[in-house]
Design an enzyme around this catalytic site. Sequence first.
Site, short mmCIF file in Angstrom:
data_model
loop_
_atom_site.label_atom_id
_atom_site.label_comp_id
_atom_site.label_asym_id
_atom_site.label_seq_id
_atom_site.Cartn_x
_atom_site.Cartn_y
_atom_site.Cartn_z
N THR A 153 0.83 -1.21 0.00
CA THR A 153 0.00 0.00 0.00
C THR A 153 0.86 1.25 0.00
OG1 THR A 153 -1.79 -1.12 1.12
CG2 THR A 153 -1.71 1.25 1.39
N SER A 173 1.37 -7.41 -0.97
CA SER A 173 1.98 -8.48 -0.14
C SER A 173 1.02 -9.62 0.18
CB SER A 173 2.60 -7.91 1.14
OG SER A 173 1.65 -7.75 2.15
N1 ASP Z 1 -2.72 -5.52 0.61
C1 ASP Z 1 -1.71 -4.55 0.94
C2 ASP Z 1 -0.37 -5.28 0.99
O1 ASP Z 1 -0.19 -6.05 1.91
C3 ASP Z 1 -2.02 -3.95 2.24
C4 ASP Z 1 -1.01 -2.97 2.78
O2 ASP Z 1 0.10 -2.84 2.35
O3 ASP Z 1 -1.42 -2.27 3.73
O4 ASP Z 1 0.47 -5.09 0.14
#
Ligand code: ASP
Length: 340
Positions: A33, A80
């Site tokens: 993110t 991730s």
């Molecule tokens: N889905 C994103 C990731 O884990 C969530 C984040 O980074 O806050 O890359």
Amino acid sequence: MNSQQLYFYTVFMKKQLHPVKRRKLVILGTGGTIAGKAAHASDNIGYTAAQVGIDQLLAAIPALAASGLIISEQVSQIDSKDMSFDVWARLAARVRHFLADDDVQGIVITHGTDTLEETAFFLQLTCQPAKPVVLTCAMRPATALVPDGPQNVMDAVAVARHPEACGVVAVCAGTVHSAMDVQKVHPYRLDAFSSGDACPVGYVEEGKLRLLRNWPVPQAGIACEAIEKVATWPRVEIVMNYAGASALTVQALVDQGVRGLVVACTGNGTIHEDLQAGLLSAQAAGVRVVRSTRCPDGRILPLPGNTIADSQGLSPVKARIALMLDLITEDQRPSAAGQT
Ligand code: ASP
């Protein structure tokens, strides 16, 4: 001059004006993110992760120019939630490479929050760094009206620059967590991580680290070089105990050739009798089974007569990594290699 050139020019000029001998800091980008983009600045959740390259991300933090020489590298560009063994192996290799350089003081890794605790634990066990390896992240995309990524990067850099820092830690919302204890505990809040009972390693306040306890110490793990030799990662899955749990999933996994199972037990390691029967027969058939608890805090206090191994306080996702690394070590023992 574009913003990236301006960033490197500023770093260069600072070094000319203040030629303090400081070692290099490496920042590795993996996505998440923190590198996410949304269509509107007001949208903190409807974004696409892993869109902004690490150089662009760092160029948007002018205050970093005062942090000494920084080398950046894009290791992956993923959300991730999609973390893979290939990315882990690549990341471990780059971490090992940079840690071996005497001129490198420490490493910061930008990472998604969803599996950050798994990557942190994996790196602690495989790299066992005597220098700091600091994972950081964001809960809001880079395009947010008030993004949290830049401050988290600044805090992570402050930790990596601390003269006594060592081991793998995670820095988010001004809190420093050990790789051994960190868990994502909230899907939205900026302060999304907790160290549970263990309490954080410290806090970063106005760029200064307030240390509360010891840095993570090397654990019995596996050498990073061994990871680079893995052709096929041993399949280890997690099953959970809950009301009405059965042996069906375990049986299906055994039929698929699973090599290890971690059971996220209820409470102090309790398992539904039907699931327990399935796990014991999987164990009898040679599958490695480990019990952990689905309780977010505390750890299982084993009882005499427990026939399923204890995770030693590791959460289910971390117990799974420890078991995978154990199986890799087993596979690479000369006697095992000789048999194949
Ligand atoms: N889905 C994103 C990731 O884990 C969530 C984040 O980074 O806050 O890359």
